[in-house]
Design an enzyme around this catalytic site. Structure first.
Site, PDB file in Angstrom:
ATOM      1  N   LYS A  32       3.673   7.922  13.452  1.00 61.92           N
ATOM      2  CA  LYS A  32       4.516   7.280  12.114  1.00 61.92           C
ATOM      3  C   LYS A  32       5.659   7.348  12.458  1.00 61.92           C
ATOM      4  O   LYS A  32       6.582   7.878  11.827  1.00 61.92           O
ATOM      5  CB  LYS A  32       4.131   6.297  11.062  1.00 61.92           C
ATOM      6  N   ASP A  59       8.241   1.962  10.856  1.00 61.37           N
ATOM      7  CA  ASP A  59       8.506   1.750   9.078  1.00 61.37           C
ATOM      8  C   ASP A  59       9.550   1.292   8.908  1.00 61.37           C
ATOM      9  O   ASP A  59       9.976   2.411   8.545  1.00 61.37           O
ATOM     10  CB  ASP A  59       7.504   3.252   8.824  1.00 61.37           C
ATOM     11  N   LYS A  61      10.975  -1.066   7.534  1.00 61.23           N
ATOM     12  CA  LYS A  61      11.360  -1.809   6.269  1.00 61.23           C
ATOM     13  C   LYS A  61      11.926  -2.674   6.076  1.00 61.23           C
ATOM     14  O   LYS A  61      13.381  -2.453   5.149  1.00 61.23           O
ATOM     15  CB  LYS A  61      10.903  -1.077   4.739  1.00 61.23           C
ATOM     16  N   ASP A  64      16.484  -8.493   5.505  1.00 63.52           N
ATOM     17  CA  ASP A  64      18.012  -9.299   5.055  1.00 63.52           C
ATOM     18  C   ASP A  64      17.340 -10.877   5.399  1.00 63.52           C
ATOM     19  O   ASP A  64      16.212 -11.143   5.164  1.00 63.52           O
ATOM     20  CB  ASP A  64      18.437  -8.063   6.630  1.00 63.52           C
ATOM     21  N   THR A 115       6.666   2.026  -4.170  1.00 59.39           N
ATOM     22  CA  THR A 115       5.831   3.418  -4.862  1.00 59.39           C
ATOM     23  C   THR A 115       7.061   4.053  -5.553  1.00 59.39           C
ATOM     24  O   THR A 115       6.448   4.827  -6.791  1.00 59.39           O
ATOM     25  CB  THR A 115       4.903   4.120  -4.041  1.00 59.39           C
ATOM     26  N   ARG A 205       2.246  15.007   4.944  1.00 58.88           N
ATOM     27  CA  ARG A 205       2.500  16.383   4.800  1.00 58.88           C
ATOM     28  C   ARG A 205       1.654  17.437   4.724  1.00 58.88           C
ATOM     29  O   ARG A 205       1.163  18.359   5.410  1.00 58.88           O
ATOM     30  CB  ARG A 205       3.721  16.394   4.020  1.00 58.88           C
TER      31      ARG A 205
HETATM   32  O1  C5P Z   1       3.341  13.524   3.588  1.00 52.21           O
HETATM   33  P1  C5P Z   1       2.854  11.881   3.060  1.00 52.21           P
HETATM   34  O2  C5P Z   1       1.485  12.098   3.693  1.00 52.21           O
HETATM   35  O3  C5P Z   1       2.680  11.997   1.552  1.00 52.21           O
HETATM   36  O4  C5P Z   1       3.633  10.894   3.517  1.00 52.21           O
HETATM   37  C1  C5P Z   1       3.345   9.770   3.314  1.00 52.21           C
HETATM   38  C2  C5P Z   1       3.987   8.475   4.164  1.00 52.21           C
HETATM   39  O5  C5P Z   1       3.812   7.537   3.959  1.00 52.21           O
HETATM   40  C3  C5P Z   1       5.598   8.886   3.544  1.00 52.21           C
HETATM   41  O6  C5P Z   1       6.514   8.689   5.443  1.00 52.21           O
HETATM   42  C4  C5P Z   1       5.970   7.864   3.559  1.00 52.21           C
HETATM   43  O7  C5P Z   1       7.047   7.565   3.510  1.00 52.21           O
HETATM   44  C5  C5P Z   1       4.855   7.031   3.429  1.00 52.21           C
HETATM   45  N1  C5P Z   1       4.813   5.569   2.485  1.00 52.21           N
HETATM   46  C6  C5P Z   1       4.425   6.544   0.892  1.00 52.21           C
HETATM   47  N2  C5P Z   1       3.964   5.653  -0.498  1.00 52.21           N
HETATM   48  C7  C5P Z   1       4.181   3.982   0.655  1.00 52.21           C
HETATM   49  C8  C5P Z   1       5.115   3.385   1.738  1.00 52.21           C
HETATM   50  C9  C5P Z   1       4.855   4.474   2.627  1.00 52.21           C
HETATM   51  O8  C5P Z   1       3.756   7.344   0.877  1.00 52.21           O
HETATM   52  N3  C5P Z   1       4.017   3.559  -0.559  1.00 52.21           N
END
Ligand code: C5P
Length: 224
Positions: A32, A59, A61, A64, A115, A205
């Site tokens: 992603k 991703d 998003k 427009d 979120t 992460r």
């Molecule tokens: O590091 P982590 O596992 O928290 O990363 C989650 C990924 O998912 C990030 O790229 C974040 O932008 C994305 N994301 C999220 N919550 C959402 C939509 C996307 O954490 N509702």
């Protein structure tokens, strides 16, 4: 079976993104790439990442007017991403145009309410509905517009699947049992998210910041 794990490579640095992806490629199903990566590296960067041979989730998003989003998606066609995100709040016509412009093999998936926004934030932009009701409303709109699915939390996926049986559900914010949740508040284990109906899992992460990213990805895959 291919892994349902898409690793979120949240960095603007191409070399770092390539290094992470090369390490984990055998234990994830896709990569992603987000707005920070795309702004820094553009289509060239996406092509470079695609050389690893894994499906790409772009991703971006997009949000427009329909004409602009449609043209943007058209400009992305040569990248043939496996998954592409647009904001459901852009409205029905925007989503329809995005889907129409996307390659046949690209799943166009809707982001509903970020979120990072709570009820007060929605009120401040003139949305009276609470976040939950707003998510439901936008999910229904995305479905009517012909999109392929939604991005939603593990807590929402079971309900989303009940009203959209063949929807494609992208679930971020999953954490291995006992893992640090960092800034994610409503977390679920990868296994539980799949059982609840997730089509793919976005994991950032817990893999990218691990001392051994490949081992972290392998360990998560082993729980599925
Ligand atoms: O590091 P982590 O596992 O928290 O990363 C989650 C990924 O998912 C990030 O790229 C974040 O932008 C994305 N994301 C999220 N919550 C959402 C939509 C996307 O954490 N509702």
């Amino acid at each position: 079976m291919t892994s349902p794990i898409f690793v979120a490579i949240d960095t603007p640095e191409l070399a770092r993104a390539q290094a992470i992806a090369a390490k984990v490629r055998r234990h994830v199903g896709g990569l992603k790439l987000g707005l920070e990566f795309f702004c820094a590296n553009g289509r060239h960067g996406v092509h470079a990442m695609a050389e690893l041979g894994l499906p790409i989730f772009l991703d971006l998003k997009l949000h427009d007017i329909p004409n602009t989003v449609g043209k943007a998606v058209q400009a992305l066609r040569p990248l043939a991403p496996a998954i592409l995100t647009v904001h459901a709040a852009g409205g029905r016509a925007m989503m329809e145009d995005a889907k129409a412009a996307a390659p046949v093999g690209t799943k166009v998936v809707a982001v509903t309410v970020l979120t990072s926004l709570d009820g007060d934030d929605l009120a401040s932009i003139g949305v009276a509905a609470d976040p939950h009701a707003q998510v439901e409303r936008l999910a229904a709109l995305a479905r009517e517009a012909g999109l392929d699915g939604l991005v939603c939390s593990g807590a929402e996926v079971a309900a989303a699947k009940r009203s959209w049986h063949d929807g494609f559900f992208v679930v971020p914010g999953v954490r291995p049992a006992g893992g640090a949740s960092a800034d994610q508040k409503r977390v679920m284990t990868p296994r539980a998210a799949l059982d609840a109906g997730a089509s793919i899992l976005v994991v950032g992460r817990p893999i990218t910041q691990a001392v051994d990213p490949d081992e972290a990805a392998r360990a998560i895959e082993a729980t599925l």
